[in-house]
Scaffold this active site. Sequence first.
Site, PDB file in Angstrom:
ATOM      1  N   ASP A  64       0.849  -1.194   0.000  1.00  0.00           N
ATOM      2  CA  ASP A  64       0.000   0.000   0.000  1.00  0.00           C
ATOM      3  C   ASP A  64       0.888   1.248   0.000  1.00  0.00           C
ATOM      4  O   ASP A  64       2.032   1.195   0.433  1.00  0.00           O
ATOM      5  CB  ASP A  64      -0.866   0.052   1.266  1.00  0.00           C
ATOM      6  N   ASP A  70       2.636   6.579   9.339  1.00  0.00           N
ATOM      7  CA  ASP A  70       2.542   5.140   9.623  1.00  0.00           C
ATOM      8  C   ASP A  70       3.836   4.641  10.246  1.00  0.00           C
ATOM      9  O   ASP A  70       3.851   3.872  11.196  1.00  0.00           O
ATOM     10  CB  ASP A  70       2.344   4.311   8.346  1.00  0.00           C
ATOM     11  N   GLU A  92       2.062  -4.025  10.411  1.00  0.00           N
ATOM     12  CA  GLU A  92       1.705  -3.818   9.000  1.00  0.00           C
ATOM     13  C   GLU A  92       2.853  -3.169   8.239  1.00  0.00           C
ATOM     14  O   GLU A  92       3.023  -3.385   7.047  1.00  0.00           O
ATOM     15  CB  GLU A  92       0.445  -2.956   8.884  1.00  0.00           C
ATOM     16  N   GLU A  93       3.653  -2.366   8.953  1.00  0.00           N
ATOM     17  CA  GLU A  93       4.690  -1.589   8.274  1.00  0.00           C
ATOM     18  C   GLU A  93       6.014  -2.324   8.111  1.00  0.00           C
ATOM     19  O   GLU A  93       6.946  -1.767   7.553  1.00  0.00           O
ATOM     20  CB  GLU A  93       4.916  -0.261   9.015  1.00  0.00           C
ATOM     21  N   ASP A 111      -1.542  -2.877  13.730  1.00  0.00           N
ATOM     22  CA  ASP A 111      -1.650  -1.966  12.596  1.00  0.00           C
ATOM     23  C   ASP A 111      -1.421  -0.597  13.234  1.00  0.00           C
ATOM     24  O   ASP A 111      -2.309  -0.067  13.918  1.00  0.00           O
ATOM     25  CB  ASP A 111      -3.034  -2.055  11.949  1.00  0.00           C
ATOM     26  N   LEU A 113      -1.285   2.471  12.253  1.00  0.00           N
ATOM     27  CA  LEU A 113      -2.173   3.583  11.906  1.00  0.00           C
ATOM     28  C   LEU A 113      -3.206   3.122  10.879  1.00  0.00           C
ATOM     29  O   LEU A 113      -3.004   3.244   9.666  1.00  0.00           O
ATOM     30  CB  LEU A 113      -1.369   4.774  11.380  1.00  0.00           C
ATOM     31  N   ASP A 114      -4.307   2.590  11.403  1.00  0.00           N
ATOM     32  CA  ASP A 114      -5.381   2.141  10.512  1.00  0.00           C
ATOM     33  C   ASP A 114      -6.150   3.349   9.981  1.00  0.00           C
ATOM     34  O   ASP A 114      -6.341   4.325  10.697  1.00  0.00           O
ATOM     35  CB  ASP A 114      -6.342   1.233  11.286  1.00  0.00           C
ATOM     36  N   GLU A 278      -5.636  -6.904  11.987  1.00  0.00           N
ATOM     37  CA  GLU A 278      -6.882  -6.139  11.864  1.00  0.00           C
ATOM     38  C   GLU A 278      -8.087  -7.027  12.193  1.00  0.00           C
ATOM     39  O   GLU A 278      -8.849  -6.747  13.112  1.00  0.00           O
ATOM     40  CB  GLU A 278      -7.011  -5.544  10.454  1.00  0.00           C
TER      41      GLU A 278
HETATM   42  P1  FDP Z   1      -6.568   2.193   5.147  1.00  0.00           P
HETATM   43  O1  FDP Z   1      -6.073   1.435   3.960  1.00  0.00           O
HETATM   44  O2  FDP Z   1      -6.739   3.670   4.907  1.00  0.00           O
HETATM   45  O3  FDP Z   1      -5.752   1.907   6.392  1.00  0.00           O
HETATM   46  O4  FDP Z   1      -7.212  -1.017   6.891  1.00  0.00           O
HETATM   47  C1  FDP Z   1      -7.626  -0.795   5.619  1.00  0.00           C
HETATM   48  C2  FDP Z   1      -8.598   0.359   5.474  1.00  0.00           C
HETATM   49  O5  FDP Z   1      -8.062   1.655   5.471  1.00  0.00           O
HETATM   50  C3  FDP Z   1      -9.732   0.373   6.545  1.00  0.00           C
HETATM   51  O6  FDP Z   1      -9.419   1.150   7.665  1.00  0.00           O
HETATM   52  C4  FDP Z   1     -10.903   0.931   5.763  1.00  0.00           C
HETATM   53  O7  FDP Z   1     -12.152   0.511   6.282  1.00  0.00           O
HETATM   54  C5  FDP Z   1     -10.681   0.406   4.377  1.00  0.00           C
HETATM   55  O8  FDP Z   1      -9.270   0.134   4.248  1.00  0.00           O
HETATM   56  C6  FDP Z   1     -11.087   1.414   3.329  1.00  0.00           C
HETATM   57  O9  FDP Z   1     -11.067   0.830   2.095  1.00  0.00           O
HETATM   58  P2  FDP Z   1     -11.615   1.583   0.774  1.00  0.00           P
HETATM   59  O10 FDP Z   1     -10.622   2.657   0.484  1.00  0.00           O
HETATM   60  O11 FDP Z   1     -11.659   0.524  -0.260  1.00  0.00           O
HETATM   61  O12 FDP Z   1     -12.963   2.139   1.093  1.00  0.00           O
END
Ligand code: FDP
Length: 329
Positions: A64, A70, A92-93, A111, A113-114, A278
């Site tokens: 990502d 992060d 995650e990092e 994670d 920084l979610d 997660e």
């Molecule tokens: P992010 O990649 O910004 O950390 O953990 C993955 C996540 O966010 C969730 O927090 C969030 O619900 C989802 O991805 C958002 O995905 P979309 O961009 O596909 O909506």
Amino acid sequence: MSVAVSLKTYLADWAGSDASRQAVAATVTAIAEAGLGIADLVARGPLEEGLANIRGIDPNAGGDAQKELDVVAEELIREKLLPTPTAFLASEESEELIPLNPEGRLVVAVDPLDGSSNIDTNVSVGTIYSIMPYDAAAFAKPEDAVMRPGSAQVAAGFLAYGPATILVATFGEGTQVFVHDRRTGEFLLARSDVEIPAETKEYGINQSNVRHWDAPMQRYLADCLAGKEGPRGKDFNMRWVGSMVADAFRIFTRGGVYVYPRDKRKGYDNGRLRLIYEAFPLAFLVEQAKGGATDGTTRILDITPHHIHQRIPLVFGSKAEVDAIASYY
Ligand code: FDP
């Protein structure tokens, strides 16, 4: 007026003289302290030179786009965990497990920084953690310590950095909500033994992906959209922050269901969310609050990972709605 119980007091009471519990308590305290540092950086946002901007740097372990915050969040957590009985940190990092205390009896997965794709939009983001016991003698290699079903967790939780900094935590005896009191600097118990209502009329899903989903998921959404006149017989409401900790906290507050299914896009054949740091912690918290968590059909806590950064389709929240989704598969 009764005095709210602080996280410190809650953990001391829960741990008593039990050494394993004291190890978990020290670890959660360290994560909460790191969380306050992260909350501070998130709140300063663009004022913090070099941080909280949307400048992408090297892709992280899962591929990502990575924000600098992060990485800093992971560093803060790592620093705070160093003096605790944490043997290894999975993050995650970082591609590999990070060794911490050689005498440690716990393995922590985070994670840091979610929801980090929202940093620049002033939306709540957060830190998710999962804690499992670790015994060097029991595992051929440290990675094996995290390749266990989620039911091996002894504690899990998340912090959300929003209007209030909150900590939702479980130690396997219900789910508790702590709120950071900016006046005293303490986390105070605001809601104990939270129960997610079994029934809901609210779902959270990134509906723009409907054409990529499999048939059962498309049928589920079509039936929700059909409202009272459709087979579900009720009108639904949709709420999607797109930051899982924020969506999860809403569900812990008033019920609902969070859904991130697998889909046909490249890289989404197992959904988007990560299993170990997660889905596992969220599933533990949700089940302890009488909700449900599956990958669509299978209970998340029964799944055995095969890779640290493995993804999993994720459905969690109000139990009856999680079961309803399973019935479409
Ligand atoms: P992010 O990649 O910004 O950390 O953990 C993955 C996540 O966010 C969730 O927090 C969030 O619900 C989802 O991805 C958002 O995905 P979309 O961009 O596909 O909506």
